[in-house]
Write a protein that holds these residues in place. Sequence first.
Motif, PDB file in Angstrom:
ATOM      1  N   MET A 239     -10.128 -65.977 -37.694  1.00 42.44           N
ATOM      2  CA  MET A 239     -10.056 -66.959 -36.619  1.00 42.44           C
ATOM      3  C   MET A 239      -9.387 -66.299 -35.414  1.00 42.44           C
ATOM      4  O   MET A 239      -8.653 -65.344 -35.525  1.00 42.44           O
ATOM      5  N   SER A 240      -9.621 -66.836 -34.258  1.00 47.57           N
ATOM      6  CA  SER A 240      -9.043 -66.282 -33.035  1.00 47.57           C
ATOM      7  C   SER A 240      -7.571 -66.631 -32.940  1.00 47.57           C
ATOM      8  O   SER A 240      -7.056 -67.431 -33.705  1.00 47.57           O
ATOM      9  N   SER A 241      -6.900 -66.000 -31.988  1.00 51.96           N
ATOM     10  CA  SER A 241      -5.512 -66.368 -31.759  1.00 51.96           C
ATOM     11  C   SER A 241      -5.484 -67.779 -31.203  1.00 51.96           C
ATOM     12  O   SER A 241      -6.460 -68.257 -30.663  1.00 51.96           O
ATOM     13  N   GLY A 242      -4.375 -68.435 -31.343  1.00 46.97           N
ATOM     14  CA  GLY A 242      -4.279 -69.804 -30.856  1.00 46.97           C
ATOM     15  C   GLY A 242      -4.088 -70.767 -32.005  1.00 46.97           C
ATOM     16  O   GLY A 242      -3.774 -70.375 -33.127  1.00 46.97           O
ATOM     17  N   ALA A 243      -4.312 -72.028 -31.732  1.00 44.76           N
ATOM     18  CA  ALA A 243      -4.121 -73.077 -32.722  1.00 44.76           C
ATOM     19  C   ALA A 243      -5.363 -73.230 -33.592  1.00 44.76           C
ATOM     20  O   ALA A 243      -6.452 -72.814 -33.216  1.00 44.76           O
ATOM     21  N   THR A 244      -5.187 -73.843 -34.755  1.00 44.29           N
ATOM     22  CA  THR A 244      -6.320 -74.134 -35.635  1.00 44.29           C
ATOM     23  C   THR A 244      -6.929 -75.480 -35.238  1.00 44.29           C
ATOM     24  O   THR A 244      -6.329 -76.246 -34.485  1.00 44.29           O
ATOM     25  N   VAL A 245      -8.105 -75.751 -35.769  1.00 44.10           N
ATOM     26  CA  VAL A 245      -8.808 -76.994 -35.467  1.00 44.10           C
ATOM     27  C   VAL A 245      -8.769 -77.888 -36.706  1.00 44.10           C
ATOM     28  O   VAL A 245      -9.233 -77.495 -37.777  1.00 44.10           O
ATOM     29  N   ASN A 246      -8.203 -79.074 -36.566  1.00 43.21           N
ATOM     30  CA  ASN A 246      -8.112 -80.025 -37.658  1.00 43.21           C
ATOM     31  C   ASN A 246      -9.520 -80.459 -38.073  1.00 43.21           C
ATOM     32  O   ASN A 246     -10.363 -80.725 -37.216  1.00 43.21           O
ATOM     33  N   PRO A 247      -9.815 -80.561 -39.377  1.00 39.33           N
ATOM     34  CA  PRO A 247     -11.146 -80.970 -39.837  1.00 39.33           C
ATOM     35  C   PRO A 247     -11.612 -82.321 -39.287  1.00 39.33           C
ATOM     36  O   PRO A 247     -12.809 -82.555 -39.124  1.00 39.33           O
ATOM     37  N   GLU A 248     -10.673 -83.224 -38.974  1.00 40.20           N
ATOM     38  CA  GLU A 248     -11.041 -84.525 -38.400  1.00 40.20           C
ATOM     39  C   GLU A 248     -11.757 -84.349 -37.052  1.00 40.20           C
ATOM     40  O   GLU A 248     -12.630 -85.140 -36.703  1.00 40.20           O
ATOM     41  N   CYS A 249     -11.415 -83.288 -36.318  1.00 41.76           N
ATOM     42  CA  CYS A 249     -12.084 -83.011 -35.044  1.00 41.76           C
ATOM     43  C   CYS A 249     -13.571 -82.767 -35.261  1.00 41.76           C
ATOM     44  O   CYS A 249     -14.411 -83.241 -34.493  1.00 41.76           O
ATOM     45  N   ILE A 250     -13.890 -82.050 -36.314  1.00 41.69           N
ATOM     46  CA  ILE A 250     -15.282 -81.733 -36.630  1.00 41.69           C
ATOM     47  C   ILE A 250     -16.019 -82.987 -37.092  1.00 41.69           C
ATOM     48  O   ILE A 250     -17.157 -83.243 -36.677  1.00 41.69           O
ATOM     49  N   GLU A 251     -15.373 -83.788 -37.915  1.00 39.59           N
ATOM     50  CA  GLU A 251     -15.995 -85.027 -38.409  1.00 39.59           C
ATOM     51  C   GLU A 251     -16.324 -85.974 -37.261  1.00 39.59           C
ATOM     52  O   GLU A 251     -17.432 -86.534 -37.220  1.00 39.59           O
ATOM     53  N   THR A 252     -15.383 -86.189 -36.345  1.00 35.42           N
ATOM     54  CA  THR A 252     -15.655 -87.107 -35.235  1.00 35.42           C
ATOM     55  C   THR A 252     -16.710 -86.537 -34.296  1.00 35.42           C
ATOM     56  O   THR A 252     -17.539 -87.280 -33.761  1.00 35.42           O
ATOM     57  N   PHE A 253     -16.718 -85.226 -34.114  1.00 34.58           N
ATOM     58  CA  PHE A 253     -17.755 -84.595 -33.292  1.00 34.58           C
ATOM     59  C   PHE A 253     -19.133 -84.837 -33.914  1.00 34.58           C
ATOM     60  O   PHE A 253     -20.088 -85.190 -33.212  1.00 34.58           O
ATOM     61  N   ASN A 254     -19.248 -84.663 -35.214  1.00 28.87           N
ATOM     62  CA  ASN A 254     -20.525 -84.907 -35.883  1.00 28.87           C
ATOM     63  C   ASN A 254     -20.948 -86.372 -35.781  1.00 28.87           C
ATOM     64  O   ASN A 254     -22.136 -86.669 -35.660  1.00 28.87           O
ATOM     65  N   ASP A 255     -19.984 -87.296 -35.801  1.00 29.86           N
ATOM     66  CA  ASP A 255     -20.305 -88.713 -35.600  1.00 29.86           C
ATOM     67  C   ASP A 255     -20.853 -88.957 -34.198  1.00 29.86           C
ATOM     68  O   ASP A 255     -21.756 -89.770 -34.008  1.00 29.86           O
ATOM     69  N   LEU A 256     -20.331 -88.261 -33.206  1.00 31.13           N
ATOM     70  CA  LEU A 256     -20.852 -88.379 -31.844  1.00 31.13           C
ATOM     71  C   LEU A 256     -22.237 -87.744 -31.747  1.00 31.13           C
ATOM     72  O   LEU A 256     -23.182 -88.346 -31.254  1.00 31.13           O
ATOM     73  N   LYS A 257     -22.362 -86.550 -32.248  1.00 33.15           N
ATOM     74  CA  LYS A 257     -23.588 -85.768 -32.113  1.00 33.15           C
ATOM     75  C   LYS A 257     -24.749 -86.356 -32.915  1.00 33.15           C
ATOM     76  O   LYS A 257     -25.857 -86.490 -32.390  1.00 33.15           O
ATOM     77  N   LEU A 258     -24.517 -86.711 -34.155  1.00 36.64           N
ATOM     78  CA  LEU A 258     -25.597 -87.125 -35.040  1.00 36.64           C
ATOM     79  C   LEU A 258     -25.801 -88.634 -35.108  1.00 36.64           C
ATOM     80  O   LEU A 258     -26.928 -89.101 -35.290  1.00 36.64           O
ATOM     81  N   ARG A 259     -24.736 -89.386 -34.974  1.00 35.72           N
ATOM     82  CA  ARG A 259     -24.824 -90.835 -35.143  1.00 35.72           C
ATOM     83  C   ARG A 259     -24.636 -91.614 -33.848  1.00 35.72           C
ATOM     84  O   ARG A 259     -24.704 -92.840 -33.862  1.00 35.72           O
ATOM     85  N   LYS A 260     -24.322 -90.906 -32.756  1.00 37.60           N
ATOM     86  CA  LYS A 260     -24.087 -91.550 -31.448  1.00 37.60           C
ATOM     87  C   LYS A 260     -23.025 -92.652 -31.552  1.00 37.60           C
ATOM     88  O   LYS A 260     -23.089 -93.673 -30.889  1.00 37.60           O
ATOM     89  N   LYS A 261     -22.043 -92.416 -32.393  1.00 36.40           N
ATOM     90  CA  LYS A 261     -20.991 -93.399 -32.656  1.00 36.40           C
ATOM     91  C   LYS A 261     -19.981 -93.485 -31.509  1.00 36.40           C
ATOM     92  O   LYS A 261     -19.365 -94.523 -31.313  1.00 36.40           O
ATOM     93  N   TYR A 262     -19.813 -92.385 -30.773  1.00 40.17           N
ATOM     94  CA  TYR A 262     -18.822 -92.345 -29.698  1.00 40.17           C
ATOM     95  C   TYR A 262     -19.452 -91.915 -28.384  1.00 40.17           C
ATOM     96  O   TYR A 262     -20.411 -91.156 -28.367  1.00 40.17           O
ATOM     97  N   ARG A 263     -18.867 -92.384 -27.276  1.00 40.63           N
ATOM     98  CA  ARG A 263     -19.252 -91.901 -25.950  1.00 40.63           C
ATOM     99  C   ARG A 263     -18.495 -90.611 -25.652  1.00 40.63           C
ATOM    100  O   ARG A 263     -19.022 -89.671 -25.100  1.00 40.63           O
TER     101      ARG A 263
END
Length: 147
Positions: free
Chosen positions: A1-25
Amino acid sequence: MSSGATVNPECIETFNDLKLRKKYRYIIYKFKDDMTEVVMEKAVAPESSASGEKEYEKFVEALPSNECRYVIYDLEYDLEGGEGKRNKFFLISWSPDTAPIRQKMLFASTKNALKTSLSGLAIEVQATDVTEVEYEEVVKEVKSKAS
């Protein structure tokens, strides 16, 4: 992984809800208080009664004036010549000039890790003040990069 902070798995889940299910604006991500992880701050569902521009303006008002944020926004805009509407999601890297230097450095070094975790992000808008995320400017930029 690159330097910096890690990405919480919840970030990926909510992104997929936006991308695939149009759940969020839009989804706003921030650093956890200890600056070791990117976490979801807020996920907002589309408003059926609001115009795309009004909804976008509400979002811009929610951006903090002195802290960095990553935002995934699902922008709905009209195609040229009345050919209908299109949606494009994109990343806004919000790094205001008044944010602490340490946070801006961590923000820059973490961005690639976030983009890699959120597959399918092709468009990015970088902004340091609200004039760089005005609705008309962002629509123009997204249209130019989407074609």
